[in-house]
Design a protein around this motif. Structure first.
Motif, short mmCIF file in Angstrom:
data_model
loop_
_atom_site.label_atom_id
_atom_site.label_comp_id
_atom_site.label_asym_id
_atom_site.label_seq_id
_atom_site.Cartn_x
_atom_site.Cartn_y
_atom_site.Cartn_z
N LEU A 11 0.83 -1.21 0.00
CA LEU A 11 0.00 0.00 0.00
C LEU A 11 0.86 1.26 0.00
N GLY A 12 1.97 1.21 0.73
CA GLY A 12 2.86 2.36 0.76
C GLY A 12 3.45 2.66 -0.60
N ALA A 13 3.80 1.61 -1.36
CA ALA A 13 4.36 1.80 -2.70
C ALA A 13 3.33 2.42 -3.63
N PHE A 14 2.09 1.94 -3.55
CA PHE A 14 1.05 2.52 -4.41
C PHE A 14 0.68 3.93 -3.95
N TRP A 15 0.84 4.22 -2.67
CA TRP A 15 0.59 5.58 -2.19
C TRP A 15 1.62 6.55 -2.78
N VAL A 16 2.87 6.11 -2.89
CA VAL A 16 3.89 6.93 -3.54
C VAL A 16 3.52 7.16 -5.00
N THR A 17 3.01 6.12 -5.66
CA THR A 17 2.55 6.26 -7.06
C THR A 17 1.45 7.29 -7.17
N VAL A 18 0.50 7.25 -6.23
CA VAL A 18 -0.60 8.23 -6.23
C VAL A 18 -0.05 9.64 -6.03
N GLN A 19 0.89 9.80 -5.11
CA GLN A 19 1.47 11.13 -4.87
C GLN A 19 2.21 11.64 -6.10
N LEU A 20 2.98 10.77 -6.73
CA LEU A 20 3.66 11.16 -7.97
C LEU A 20 2.66 11.63 -9.01
N THR A 21 1.57 10.90 -9.14
CA THR A 21 0.56 11.23 -10.14
C THR A 21 -0.10 12.57 -9.84
N VAL A 22 -0.51 12.77 -8.60
CA VAL A 22 -1.24 13.98 -8.23
C VAL A 22 -0.37 15.22 -8.39
N TYR A 23 0.84 15.19 -7.82
CA TYR A 23 1.72 16.36 -7.91
C TYR A 23 2.11 16.65 -9.37
N SER A 24 2.40 15.59 -10.10
CA SER A 24 2.80 15.78 -11.50
C SER A 24 1.63 16.27 -12.34
N ALA A 25 0.42 15.78 -12.05
CA ALA A 25 -0.76 16.21 -12.81
C ALA A 25 -1.05 17.69 -12.60
N LEU A 176 9.16 -0.21 -8.50
CA LEU A 176 10.40 -0.59 -7.81
C LEU A 176 10.13 -1.73 -6.85
N LEU A 177 9.01 -1.67 -6.12
CA LEU A 177 8.66 -2.76 -5.21
C LEU A 177 8.38 -4.04 -5.98
N MET A 178 7.72 -3.94 -7.12
CA MET A 178 7.43 -5.12 -7.92
C MET A 178 8.73 -5.79 -8.37
N ARG A 179 9.68 -4.99 -8.81
CA ARG A 179 10.96 -5.55 -9.23
C ARG A 179 11.67 -6.25 -8.08
N GLU A 180 11.61 -5.63 -6.89
CA GLU A 180 12.23 -6.24 -5.72
C GLU A 180 11.55 -7.55 -5.35
N MET A 181 10.22 -7.57 -5.42
CA MET A 181 9.49 -8.78 -5.07
C MET A 181 9.75 -9.91 -6.06
N ILE A 182 9.85 -9.57 -7.33
CA ILE A 182 10.12 -10.59 -8.34
C ILE A 182 11.51 -11.19 -8.14
N GLU A 183 12.46 -10.34 -7.72
CA GLU A 183 13.82 -10.83 -7.48
C GLU A 183 13.89 -11.74 -6.25
N ASN A 184 13.03 -11.45 -5.26
CA ASN A 184 13.11 -12.19 -3.99
C ASN A 184 12.16 -13.37 -3.91
N GLU A 185 11.08 -13.35 -4.67
CA GLU A 185 10.05 -14.39 -4.56
C GLU A 185 9.90 -15.13 -5.89
N ALA A 186 9.55 -16.39 -5.79
CA ALA A 186 9.32 -17.21 -6.99
C ALA A 186 7.85 -17.19 -7.36
N GLN A 187 7.32 -15.98 -7.56
CA GLN A 187 5.88 -15.80 -7.82
C GLN A 187 5.68 -14.78 -8.93
N LEU A 188 6.34 -14.97 -10.06
CA LEU A 188 6.33 -13.96 -11.11
C LEU A 188 4.93 -13.62 -11.59
N ILE A 189 4.15 -14.64 -11.95
CA ILE A 189 2.82 -14.40 -12.50
C ILE A 189 1.90 -13.77 -11.47
#
Length: 221
Positions: A11-25, A176-189
């Motif tokens: 949720l924190g990662a998506f919150w950063v995405t929302v903040q990026l979107t709002v400020y940039s918009a 960035l979190l997705m990339r980290e999770m894919i590197e650490n977990e065997a759950q790509l799909i």
């Protein structure tokens, strides 16, 4: 099945995405509107600047712009955007990059709306003594924005998806979190599906709402 998510701040990662979107918009709307005003200005220098800016910036890959804000502005020129922490600096630089890039598309959307305003209204406003800024503010832009809510919604949705590029300079958003999770977990799909669903939850309601707004405020001609 989803136990591996407990160690990650999704949720924190998506919150950063929302903040990026709002400020940039917000920044893109302001700067893009100013660029559109320059492109229809009677001053040749302003028209030239707006045209050159839009044609150059929208043809530069967004990744290049975002990386330049970090390597060029911060590491080379020392521009820190008033922040003292590395993560905050990169966040603000990413917002600056998104504004610089997205405003070119906002400009073209707003300019297309300006072109829908009947020329007779502009001539009548100038005939009663209104200056160019007054004509834009009082006559043209209110009608232009009503005409381009739909295109601006598309730009906003594209901006939301483009925020994933901020991962290139280490901003802790969803990609960035997705990339980290894919590197650490065997759950790509599964991980890819979770993040795809997250972006759908961000963009689909926005598109539906702004589509409804576009129908409500559309100028009847």
């Amino acid at each position: 099945m989803f136990d591996f998510l407990q160690g990650y701040d999704l949720l924190g990662a998506f919150w950063v995405t929302v903040q990026l979107t709002v400020y940039s918009a917000i920044g893109s709307l302001i700067w893009g509107t100013l660029l559109a005003a320059m492109r229809v200005s009677p001053v040749p220098l302003m028209r030239g600047f707006g045209t050159v800016y839009v044609n150059i910036v929208r043809n530069i890959p967004l990744t290049v712009i975002i990386v330049f804000t970090s390597l060029g502005l911060f590491q080379t020129l020392g521009v820190s955007m008033g922040a003292d922490r590395f993560t905050t600096i990169n966040f603000r630089l990413a917002v600056l990059g998104f504004i610089a890039y997205t405003s070119a598309f906002v400009c073209e959307a707003v300019r297309s709306g300006i072109n829908t305003v009947p020329l007779g209204q502009v001539e009548a406003a100038r005939a009663i003594g209104l200056s160019f800024p007054q004509v834009l503010r009082e006559i043209v832009l209110p009608q232009a924005f009503r005409s381009v809510v739909g295109p601006l919604a598309n730009v906003l949705i594209a901006l939301t998806k483009n925020t994933t590029v901020a991962a290139a300079i280490g901003v802790a958003e969803a990609a960035l979190l997705m990339r980290e999770m894919i590197e650490n977990e065997a759950q790509l799909i599964l991980i890819s599906a979770i993040f795809a669903a997250g972006f759908i939850c961000l963009t689909l309601p926005t598109g539906l709402f702004l589509g409804w707004v576009a129908k409500k405020v559309a100028v009847k001609r």
